[in-house]
Motif scaffolding. Sequence first.
Motif, PDB file in Angstrom:
ATOM      1  N   SER A 266       0.611  -0.903   0.384  1.00  0.00           N
ATOM      2  CA  SER A 266       0.064  -0.482   0.187  1.00  0.00           C
ATOM      3  C   SER A 266       1.306   1.181  -0.019  1.00  0.00           C
ATOM      4  CB  SER A 266      -1.050   0.206   1.397  1.00  0.00           C
ATOM      5  OG  SER A 266      -1.636  -0.960   1.109  1.00  0.00           O
ATOM      6  N   ALA A 267       1.959   1.489   1.207  1.00  0.00           N
ATOM      7  CA  ALA A 267       2.919   2.375   0.853  1.00  0.00           C
ATOM      8  C   ALA A 267       3.574   2.910  -0.404  1.00  0.00           C
ATOM      9  CB  ALA A 267       3.791   1.688   1.538  1.00  0.00           C
ATOM     10  N   ILE A 268       3.871   1.780  -1.443  1.00  0.00           N
ATOM     11  CA  ILE A 268       4.867   1.852  -2.887  1.00  0.00           C
ATOM     12  C   ILE A 268       3.401   2.510  -3.016  1.00  0.00           C
ATOM     13  CG2 ILE A 268       5.776   0.507  -4.676  1.00  0.00           C
ATOM     14  CD1 ILE A 268       6.955  -1.800  -3.078  1.00  0.00           C
ATOM     15  N   ASN A 269       2.190   1.864  -3.697  1.00  0.00           N
ATOM     16  CA  ASN A 269       0.775   2.671  -4.534  1.00  0.00           C
ATOM     17  C   ASN A 269       0.947   4.434  -4.065  1.00  0.00           C
ATOM     18  OD1 ASN A 269       1.112  -0.187  -5.628  1.00  0.00           O
ATOM     19  ND2 ASN A 269      -0.629  -0.324  -4.238  1.00  0.00           N
ATOM     20  N   LEU A 270       1.018   4.334  -2.479  1.00  0.00           N
ATOM     21  CA  LEU A 270       0.559   5.842  -2.351  1.00  0.00           C
ATOM     22  C   LEU A 270       1.875   6.446  -2.849  1.00  0.00           C
ATOM     23  CD1 LEU A 270      -0.815   4.899   1.147  1.00  0.00           C
ATOM     24  CD2 LEU A 270      -1.549   6.343  -0.386  1.00  0.00           C
ATOM     25  N   THR A 271       3.334   6.138  -2.771  1.00  0.00           N
ATOM     26  CA  THR A 271       3.910   7.402  -3.373  1.00  0.00           C
ATOM     27  C   THR A 271       3.967   6.975  -4.653  1.00  0.00           C
ATOM     28  OG1 THR A 271       5.356   4.910  -2.743  1.00  0.00           O
ATOM     29  CG2 THR A 271       6.178   5.989  -1.367  1.00  0.00           C
ATOM     30  N   ALA A 272       3.881   5.998  -5.023  1.00  0.00           N
ATOM     31  CA  ALA A 272       3.365   6.409  -7.191  1.00  0.00           C
ATOM     32  C   ALA A 272       3.124   7.584  -7.421  1.00  0.00           C
ATOM     33  CB  ALA A 272       2.459   5.008  -7.243  1.00  0.00           C
ATOM     34  N   PRO A 273       2.846   8.454  -6.960  1.00  0.00           N
ATOM     35  CA  PRO A 273       2.235  10.096  -8.046  1.00  0.00           C
ATOM     36  C   PRO A 273       3.119  11.074  -7.303  1.00  0.00           C
ATOM     37  CG  PRO A 273       0.084   9.522  -6.551  1.00  0.00           C
ATOM     38  CD  PRO A 273       0.782   8.449  -6.135  1.00  0.00           C
ATOM     39  N   ILE A 274       4.249  10.713  -6.620  1.00  0.00           N
ATOM     40  CA  ILE A 274       5.173  11.384  -6.656  1.00  0.00           C
ATOM     41  C   ILE A 274       6.268  11.264  -7.258  1.00  0.00           C
ATOM     42  CG2 ILE A 274       7.163  12.656  -5.000  1.00  0.00           C
ATOM     43  CD1 ILE A 274       4.475  12.039  -2.602  1.00  0.00           C
ATOM     44  N   ILE A 275       6.457   9.675  -7.494  1.00  0.00           N
ATOM     45  CA  ILE A 275       7.497   9.139  -8.031  1.00  0.00           C
ATOM     46  C   ILE A 275       7.297   9.416  -9.731  1.00  0.00           C
ATOM     47  CG2 ILE A 275       8.241   6.639  -9.087  1.00  0.00           C
ATOM     48  CD1 ILE A 275       7.860   5.651  -6.572  1.00  0.00           C
ATOM     49  N   GLN A 276       5.445   9.186 -10.070  1.00  0.00           N
ATOM     50  CA  GLN A 276       5.184   9.426 -11.612  1.00  0.00           C
ATOM     51  C   GLN A 276       5.710  10.438 -12.272  1.00  0.00           C
ATOM     52  OE1 GLN A 276       4.405   7.592 -13.362  1.00  0.00           O
ATOM     53  NE2 GLN A 276       4.975   5.889 -12.455  1.00  0.00           N
ATOM     54  N   LEU A 277       5.284  11.850 -10.463  1.00  0.00           N
ATOM     55  CA  LEU A 277       4.915  13.052 -10.693  1.00  0.00           C
ATOM     56  C   LEU A 277       7.573  13.495 -11.451  1.00  0.00           C
ATOM     57  CD1 LEU A 277       4.987  16.707 -10.809  1.00  0.00           C
ATOM     58  CD2 LEU A 277       5.368  16.230  -8.696  1.00  0.00           C
ATOM     59  N   VAL A 278       7.892  13.290 -10.875  1.00  0.00           N
ATOM     60  CA  VAL A 278       9.440  12.807 -10.791  1.00  0.00           C
ATOM     61  C   VAL A 278       9.634  11.966 -12.361  1.00  0.00           C
ATOM     62  CG1 VAL A 278      12.021  11.901 -10.185  1.00  0.00           C
ATOM     63  CG2 VAL A 278      10.078  12.664  -8.349  1.00  0.00           C
ATOM     64  N   THR A 279       9.418  11.510 -12.733  1.00  0.00           N
ATOM     65  CA  THR A 279       9.801  10.419 -14.026  1.00  0.00           C
ATOM     66  C   THR A 279       9.245  11.715 -15.220  1.00  0.00           C
ATOM     67  OG1 THR A 279       9.005   8.274 -13.099  1.00  0.00           O
ATOM     68  CG2 THR A 279       8.689   8.956 -15.386  1.00  0.00           C
ATOM     69  N   ALA A 280       7.735  11.898 -14.938  1.00  0.00           N
ATOM     70  CA  ALA A 280       6.769  12.957 -16.141  1.00  0.00           C
ATOM     71  C   ALA A 280       8.393  14.740 -16.062  1.00  0.00           C
ATOM     72  CB  ALA A 280       5.907  13.539 -15.363  1.00  0.00           C
ATOM     73  N   ILE A 281       8.752  14.908 -15.346  1.00  0.00           N
ATOM     74  CA  ILE A 281       9.907  15.893 -15.095  1.00  0.00           C
ATOM     75  C   ILE A 281      10.905  15.840 -15.803  1.00  0.00           C
ATOM     76  CG2 ILE A 281      11.160  17.398 -14.592  1.00  0.00           C
ATOM     77  CD1 ILE A 281       8.678  17.374 -11.982  1.00  0.00           C
ATOM     78  N   SER A 282      11.572  14.458 -15.823  1.00  0.00           N
ATOM     79  CA  SER A 282      12.436  13.859 -16.069  1.00  0.00           C
ATOM     80  C   SER A 282      12.158  14.001 -17.195  1.00  0.00           C
ATOM     81  CB  SER A 282      13.455  13.172 -15.423  1.00  0.00           C
ATOM     82  OG  SER A 282      12.336  11.342 -16.095  1.00  0.00           O
ATOM     83  N   THR A 283      11.197  12.698 -18.329  1.00  0.00           N
ATOM     84  CA  THR A 283      10.936  12.456 -19.178  1.00  0.00           C
ATOM     85  C   THR A 283      10.831  13.627 -20.760  1.00  0.00           C
ATOM     86  OG1 THR A 283       9.992  10.568 -18.848  1.00  0.00           O
ATOM     87  CG2 THR A 283       9.429  11.517 -20.939  1.00  0.00           C
ATOM     88  N   MET A 284      10.055  14.619 -19.520  1.00  0.00           N
ATOM     89  CA  MET A 284      10.036  16.654 -20.472  1.00  0.00           C
ATOM     90  C   MET A 284      11.565  16.741 -20.602  1.00  0.00           C
ATOM     91  SD  MET A 284       8.989  19.717 -18.795  1.00  0.00           S
ATOM     92  CE  MET A 284      10.205  19.635 -17.434  1.00  0.00           C
TER      93      MET A 284
END
Length: 383
Positions: free
Chosen positions: A51-69
């Motif tokens: 559950s903790a990994i799923n809850l941190t996913a939005p923050i991780i996806q934000l890092v991934t999105a900025i790096s991809t951009m």
Amino acid sequence: MEQQNVYEKPVTLKNILKFAVPTIAMTVFMSFYTMVDGLFVSNLIGTNALSAINLTAPIIQLVTAISTMLATGGSAVIMKKMGEQKADEAKEDFTFLIIVNVIVGIVMCAVGYLAMNRIFAGMNLSADVEGYCVEYLSRYLVFTVPILLMNNFTLYMIASEKATLSLICSVTGGVLNMALDYVFIAGFDMGISGAAIATGLGYSVTAVVGLFVFSRKKSLLHFKKPALVPGEHGRYNRGRGRLRGRVSLEGLRHDERGAEIHAGCGAETDHQLCKRRRGSDNDRQRGYPGHAEYGADPSMPRQGGVVMQTVTISLTQVSQVQDFVNLVNQFPFDVDMVSGRYTVNAKSMLGIYSLDLSKPLQVLIYSDDCGELKSALKAFSEM
């Protein structure tokens, strides 16, 4: 014989796949990272940790999105300049973009550490789940900079003709993540921290390899000190780009030998220009008929003693661009293409696509013996 780089090759299915497959593979293996963490964590630690990994996913996806951009936008700019034969400017911009990624990564890491306790405290989570969230994210954020570099280097390796290496790094990172998840969680009993560290180390493979690859001067794209002082880069490189882009025939001047040299020999490298000048000097010594002394029309534009032929064409369809590039690559002499103030290598597909194809294009042919090419170009002439 000098090897033709990827920016001068025609667009074929094989060449397209060389660009596309590593990017697709990178995306697939990046999606595996979090899935693998969840698989090992749920089976070896428990559902609260999952559950903790799923809850941190939005923050991780934000890092991934900025790096991809940053990676996607930056690589597009670099590839465009490489296609326009502005290699030095592309290398400086590439280095500057990598520095920007490092700075952005450090800032994101610091903001993440400052904000994560407040974020998870406001979710009304159980003490166990909140503790897992903080533990996982705090380890993951350590690798923010390598994550940004991984996304960038994956695309830049493709841009520098190292698509296979990019694919190998992506696959190796994914496999390493899976192996270290089991070793750290089951072997060393590191819990959810082990899962985060394994993921970060998997990302770091491409980052470390990229730093090594792009530090080598032999690489088509490599680190070169950028002009960080505001305006300095513009005065030198962009000013030179404007000079190269102004390819109007009025920009001709005489050198000390009496030969005319075009002020905007834009899309060629200094090495090519030196070779052309040396060849022109030799031609004059041998009595080359293209020189004005031997009866050539002195009103014709010249490039280092060689009569520069001009043809106006129109390329309004993708098939026409491909046919044109395939045609001009059959001839050994240099051919440039002009649109407005900009000049590109006419043998470069990417260079041509950087121009405004809705307007007539001027083809500059640096040869006195180009009758065959001029005849073939009539098929592309405006009606």
